[in-house]
Scaffold this motif. Sequence first.
Motif, PDB file in Angstrom:
ATOM      1  N   UNK A  96      41.437  42.679  36.564  1.00 52.37           N
ATOM      2  CA  UNK A  96      40.875  41.824  37.621  1.00 52.37           C
ATOM      3  C   UNK A  96      39.427  42.221  37.901  1.00 52.37           C
ATOM      4  N   UNK A  97      39.220  43.533  38.109  1.00 52.77           N
ATOM      5  CA  UNK A  97      37.967  43.970  38.710  1.00 52.77           C
ATOM      6  C   UNK A  97      37.069  44.733  37.749  1.00 52.77           C
ATOM      7  N   UNK A 110      35.896  47.932  43.778  1.00 57.75           N
ATOM      8  CA  UNK A 110      34.663  47.262  44.263  1.00 57.75           C
ATOM      9  C   UNK A 110      34.599  45.810  43.812  1.00 57.75           C
ATOM     10  N   UNK A 142      33.213  40.787  47.350  1.00 58.16           N
ATOM     11  CA  UNK A 142      31.804  40.727  47.739  1.00 58.16           C
ATOM     12  C   UNK A 142      31.691  39.940  49.038  1.00 58.16           C
ATOM     13  N   UNK A 151      33.562  39.277  43.080  1.00 59.08           N
ATOM     14  CA  UNK A 151      32.554  39.546  42.053  1.00 59.08           C
ATOM     15  C   UNK A 151      32.731  38.657  40.845  1.00 59.08           C
ATOM     16  N   UNK A 152      33.953  38.455  40.409  1.00 57.45           N
ATOM     17  CA  UNK A 152      34.152  37.600  39.236  1.00 57.45           C
ATOM     18  C   UNK A 152      35.501  36.909  39.307  1.00 57.45           C
ATOM     19  N   UNK A 153      35.589  35.868  38.510  1.00 52.30           N
ATOM     20  CA  UNK A 153      36.791  35.051  38.504  1.00 52.30           C
ATOM     21  C   UNK A 153      37.925  35.778  37.770  1.00 52.30           C
ATOM     22  N   UNK A 191      33.886  30.790  43.298  1.00 53.79           N
ATOM     23  CA  UNK A 191      34.450  32.034  43.790  1.00 53.79           C
ATOM     24  C   UNK A 191      33.478  32.780  44.692  1.00 53.79           C
ATOM     25  N   UNK A 192      32.326  32.180  44.954  1.00 54.21           N
ATOM     26  CA  UNK A 192      31.405  32.824  45.883  1.00 54.21           C
ATOM     27  C   UNK A 192      30.649  31.756  46.662  1.00 54.21           C
ATOM     28  N   UNK A 238      35.791  43.440  30.427  1.00 54.70           N
ATOM     29  CA  UNK A 238      35.507  43.444  31.862  1.00 54.70           C
ATOM     30  C   UNK A 238      35.253  44.859  32.380  1.00 54.70           C
ATOM     31  N   UNK A 263      33.914  48.383  33.444  1.00 57.58           N
ATOM     32  CA  UNK A 263      32.580  48.871  33.791  1.00 57.58           C
ATOM     33  C   UNK A 263      32.466  50.337  33.386  1.00 57.58           C
ATOM     34  N   UNK A 306      24.685  43.569  38.236  1.00 55.75           N
ATOM     35  CA  UNK A 306      24.848  42.355  39.009  1.00 55.75           C
ATOM     36  C   UNK A 306      23.518  41.819  39.537  1.00 55.75           C
ATOM     37  N   UNK A 339      31.197  38.200  27.970  1.00 55.96           N
ATOM     38  CA  UNK A 339      31.984  38.197  29.203  1.00 55.96           C
ATOM     39  C   UNK A 339      31.120  37.774  30.386  1.00 55.96           C
ATOM     40  N   UNK A 369      31.976  34.671  32.843  1.00 56.15           N
ATOM     41  CA  UNK A 369      32.580  34.905  34.153  1.00 56.15           C
ATOM     42  C   UNK A 369      31.595  35.268  35.251  1.00 56.15           C
ATOM     43  N   UNK A 370      30.392  35.730  34.901  1.00 59.66           N
ATOM     44  CA  UNK A 370      29.520  36.199  35.975  1.00 59.66           C
ATOM     45  C   UNK A 370      28.266  35.362  36.149  1.00 59.66           C
ATOM     46  N   UNK A 400      28.308  28.673  40.925  1.00 59.69           N
ATOM     47  CA  UNK A 400      29.538  28.327  41.603  1.00 59.69           C
ATOM     48  C   UNK A 400      29.311  27.268  42.657  1.00 59.69           C
ATOM     49  N   UNK A 458      38.801  27.853  34.210  1.00 60.49           N
ATOM     50  CA  UNK A 458      39.784  28.263  35.215  1.00 60.49           C
ATOM     51  C   UNK A 458      41.144  27.644  34.936  1.00 60.49           C
TER      52      UNK A 458
END
Lengths: 430, 228
Positions: free
Chosen positions: A183-184, A191, A194, A199-201, A322-323, B64, B66, B128, B171, B175-176, B180, B215
């Motif tokens: 997920x994260x 973390x 947000x 932070x992400x989908x 999502x944000x 995903x 980190x 980010x 990625x 996703x980032x 949105x 999604x």
Amino acid sequence: MKVTDINSRVNPQFQEKHQRSIYKSLEDKHTTIEDVDIDDPLNAKMILNMGPQHPATHGVLRLVLQLRGETIEKTKLDIGYLHRGVEKIAENKTYQEFMPYTDRMDYLSPYSNNVALCLAVEKIASVEVPDRAQYIRMIGCELARMSSHLLWLGTMVMDAGAISFFIWTFREREKIYDIMDQIAGHRFTVSHSRIGGVANDLTSDASAIIKEFITKFPQELKDWHGLLDRNRIFIDRNENVGVLETDKALDIGATGPVLRASGFAVDQRIITPYSKYDEVEFEVPTRLEGDNLARYFVRMEEMKESIRIIQQCLDKMPKGPIRSNNAKHAYPSKDEVYYSMEGMIHDFMMTDTGICPPAGAECYHAVESPKGELGYYIQSDGTGHPWRIKINTPSFRNLQVLENILDGEMVADTVVVIGGVDPVMGEADK
Amino acid sequence: MAKNLEKPVLNALSSNQKNERKLNFLERIYLPEIFKGLWYTFKQMFQPRFTMNYPEEKWTPPAIFRGRPVLVEDHGKERCVACGLCARACPPLAISMQASETEDEKERFPDFFEINMLRCIYCGYCEEVCPEEAIVMSKDYDIVFESREDAVYDKERLLVPKEDLEERLEYLKTYKNTQFGNFWDFQEENNIHSVRDRDTDWNTGLSLVDMIKTQDKNDAAPASKTWK
């Protein structure tokens, strides 16, 4: 022998003033001093220091117990060994920067802590959060609840004497860590939440792994019920141990499963529904006995309800952002940052200044973390930094309970009662 | 507001609540429970192994994950323009840099760029906030040092060619980076100064993926056999 002058018999080497005041307050605690026959060893009185390095105290909790034979006459707790000044650090960070610090408070359920801070900031700055982000947060929170309860189950049963149980609950907990990783992006310090969203989908791997977990986990839970529910040793060790009477529970400040085991169905998810908890169906399990066994049943049933909530969240989760799309409330998308001047300016502004709640505003927002009511009180002076953050942590409140319910128990039950109350020192000491 | 603060209530979810503290004779003599426990423990021997022999067997993290933050190397040089935003966003203040000027179109580059890996908490905020996609999180997770000085990573040790980071960049794109809110049609020429967009073969351009479609696909993913 009267245990009246403990201070004259001890010789503290470290922080003498503090140590002496702890012994003094133990001496002063609701005491009726009586003369005891010194020749009878069963009547001998003794001061026992347990912790802060004792493995059964779940962290760095120190208990100073006054024993008479094997009975605990009175107890004082000494906390603060894990104090890191988190509330003060927050005053020098923007709200976004402070978020990873909340991971490290209740380190057994970091996701709930992230969400608690974000919800409080969103409340004070009136930020709208998209529905999808709220459902993702709920899934994360319920997984964190299960993860925390699984650790409680493993260690509490181990405290009661069953060692191998620990391995089985930790295997399931490991699966939740795998889910958190998907997920994260991290297993432990997630973390993920947000301000203004997440932070992400959810990736396809994440939804697949969550679905697999919630189909398999109820069977494990059933097996554990089968092992423990009718087990005589387990019941003997927990029944009528560490009783918190119903009429004392609210006055003493109990919260979470400890309070619900004493009969009050106080749950922030019901009382002040945040995120989308008013749109999912779930029960709040309670018991009336208030002993350790009641806490066991309450937590086990909560895990079952968590599965139900996650199932409903997956069914109801809408598609969409999502944000928050308001550049004054949340970070812009990276596409905007890369290809538009406004986006880049907003990116710099959000990082340097951050989200600014109105000057003089203050708010309190509480969520139901696995341990109980976790609230953030924020005072703003209109800048991107909080003027003051006060964190109301459930473990701190439940330790207050612990100090009172230990009086009169047997010394061998101490670890079981600590296990049943389930404090996390990272959170109690902040 | 408070629905049940006035009086305590019993709300047991198990059907056997009345008897949960009363044991019958068989349960009191405890023998059947011993065998039940032994049987459960015995069954566990035939479960697939859940652990990993760590140093010999290494875990491959998903995209995903980190891990250690690295600088993206694009055609032999860093994308970084030393704007200092990652250093500002870093909660434990692990990043430091010094900007300098260059003849290249991007005009600025970091003279030195250091991350103190003893301070780094792997939160991913640097990635980010980076406006150039110049710092991303890699998959490295077992980082060891022999001294404190050794833990301060300089530019040389931080630079990783973008080809090695393909999975992470992909990625991020999916996703980032996606918008949105409203889908704006940005002009890619808006950002000619960025090293990120010079390579036309390398698809780093605008990622206006159809978010809803992704999604839909992700939410419908069936439960997978991850743990056997």
